[in-house]
Write a protein that holds these residues in place. Structure first.
Motif, PDB file in Angstrom:
ATOM      1  N   HIS A   1      37.484 -58.365  57.705  1.00 41.58           N
ATOM      2  CA  HIS A   1      36.535 -58.329  56.584  1.00 41.58           C
ATOM      3  C   HIS A   1      37.215 -58.397  55.222  1.00 41.58           C
TER       4      HIS A   1
ATOM      5  N   SER B   1      40.381 -70.110  52.178  1.00 40.60           N
ATOM      6  CA  SER B   1      39.224 -70.877  51.735  1.00 40.60           C
ATOM      7  C   SER B   1      38.796 -70.539  50.302  1.00 40.60           C
ATOM      8  N   ALA B   2      39.485 -69.608  49.665  1.00 38.92           N
ATOM      9  CA  ALA B   2      39.096 -69.172  48.316  1.00 38.92           C
ATOM     10  C   ALA B   2      39.852 -69.955  47.246  1.00 38.92           C
TER      11      ALA B   2
ATOM     12  N   LEU C   1      39.227 -60.691  52.169  1.00 37.97           N
ATOM     13  CA  LEU C   1      38.977 -62.013  51.607  1.00 37.97           C
ATOM     14  C   LEU C   1      39.718 -63.085  52.401  1.00 37.97           C
ATOM     15  N   ASP C   2      39.024 -64.145  52.721  1.00 36.49           N
ATOM     16  CA  ASP C   2      39.651 -65.300  53.358  1.00 36.49           C
ATOM     17  C   ASP C   2      40.320 -66.127  52.259  1.00 36.49           C
TER      18      ASP C   2
ATOM     19  N   PRO D   1      25.954 -59.322  55.911  1.00 34.15           N
ATOM     20  CA  PRO D   1      25.477 -60.301  54.932  1.00 34.15           C
ATOM     21  C   PRO D   1      24.435 -59.697  53.993  1.00 34.15           C
TER      22      PRO D   1
ATOM     23  N   GLU E   1      32.696 -70.139  45.642  1.00 35.00           N
ATOM     24  CA  GLU E   1      32.233 -69.504  46.868  1.00 35.00           C
ATOM     25  C   GLU E   1      33.357 -68.682  47.486  1.00 35.00           C
ATOM     26  N   ARG E   2      33.025 -67.493  47.976  1.00 33.49           N
ATOM     27  CA  ARG E   2      34.017 -66.632  48.619  1.00 33.49           C
ATOM     28  C   ARG E   2      33.486 -66.148  49.962  1.00 33.49           C
ATOM     29  N   THR E   3      34.360 -66.080  50.937  1.00 37.99           N
ATOM     30  CA  THR E   3      33.973 -65.617  52.270  1.00 37.99           C
ATOM     31  C   THR E   3      34.962 -64.562  52.751  1.00 37.99           C
ATOM     32  N   LEU E   4      34.518 -63.781  53.718  1.00 36.87           N
ATOM     33  CA  LEU E   4      35.359 -62.733  54.289  1.00 36.87           C
ATOM     34  C   LEU E   4      35.870 -63.160  55.660  1.00 36.87           C
ATOM     35  N   SER E   5      37.056 -62.685  55.979  1.00 36.37           N
ATOM     36  CA  SER E   5      37.633 -62.937  57.292  1.00 36.37           C
ATOM     37  C   SER E   5      36.858 -62.163  58.349  1.00 36.37           C
ATOM     38  N   GLU E   6      36.596 -62.800  59.483  1.00 40.42           N
ATOM     39  CA  GLU E   6      35.887 -62.110  60.557  1.00 40.42           C
ATOM     40  C   GLU E   6      36.757 -61.049  61.216  1.00 40.42           C
TER      41      GLU E   6
END
Length: 260
Positions: free
Chosen positions: A24, A30-31, A26-27, A230, A16-21
């Motif tokens: 935008h 958490s990666a 890569l976070d 999203p 799972e990968r998420t973006l920094s708020e």
């Protein structure tokens, strides 16, 4: 023979990968970060050549502190030494800056005969960094190789194209980028993992690589994500029941979607 292999630490595509708020990007906290698979294959090719012709392999990576893990993995596979370019000023660097920095790092290695790299990283997939590095170093560039042979002061690369196969050749020194068809990377042995802890890794920054930069320093050009939204949820498709008019209705739908 001296071989340099360029590697990169990237987000695991299976995780799972998420973006920094904030921006935008890569976070990374958490990666799950791994050595890019295509670079792993480039490293394997370097080590195969090392065993065949008796070369020394230097692994070069640009990235934050965590990128050292990618270097250590290649050292555990059998590379001899590493160079880690680590500088907070390089955060978000675009392909031009990345190529300039990697080329400068390669120049710190004496008498380089061959530079190996993957043809495209899984996070950026720009596919241009190896060619730009070759141009900056003044080296012939053999790209998208699925087989590499070094002999008689030169290098030969086999490339698959949509029209068949092509054979590329150049004198050494040269740069070669490889595809996923090149080989299957080896797994580091326990002995290799332990030995990697003692192998030298030089950590350098922009001031080390560009000591002649003016008072403003080395110019870093960056990419910036302006907006991220999203991915929309999946919606139900359109079911066409064939009552004799299904073909016409399907064509009308494709036309409406501007697909034909």
């Amino acid at each position: 023979m001296n071989i340099v292999v360029l590697v990169k630490q990237v987000p695991d595509t299976a995780a799972e990968r998420t973006l920094s708020e904030a921006d935008h990007s890569l976070d990374r906290e958490s990666a799950d970060l791994v050595l890019d698979e295509i670079n792993e294959r480039a490293a394997e090719e370097a080590l195969t050549l090392k065993e065949a012709v008796g070369a020394e392999v230097t692994v070069v990576s640009m990235g934050p502190d965590s990128a050292l893990d990618a270097i250590r993995k290649v050292l555990a596979m059998g590379a001899d030494r590493g160079i880690h370019v680590c500088d907070d000023r390089l955060r978000g660097a675009d392909v031009v800056t990345t190529a300039q920095v990697l080329a400068a790092a390669v120049r710190t290695v004496a008498d380089v005969d061959l530079v190996l790299a993957g043809d495209a990283t899984t996070d950026g997939q720009a596919s241009v960094v190896p060619a730009v590095v070759a141009d900056l170093l003044g080296l012939p560039s053999l790209t998208h190789a699925r087989e590499v042979t070094v002999e008689a002061g030169g290098v030969r690369a086999e490339r698959a194209t949509e029209h068949g196969e092509a054979t590329l050749g150049a004198p050494l020194p040269a740069l070669v980028s490889v595809t996923e068809k090149i080989n299957e990377p080896r797994y580091p042995s326990f002995k290799g993992i332990m030995a990697a802890k003692k192998k030298p890794v030089a950590t350098v920054d922009l001031d080390d690589l560009f000591p002649d930069a003016d008072d403003t320093g080395f110019l870093v050009t960056r990419t910036r994500v302006v907006k991220a939204v999203p991915r929309p949820a999946r919606t139900a498709g359109i079911r066409v029941t064939d009552d004799g008019s299904a073909g016409r209705r399907l064509v009308d739908h494709l036309i409406a979607q501007k697909l034909v």
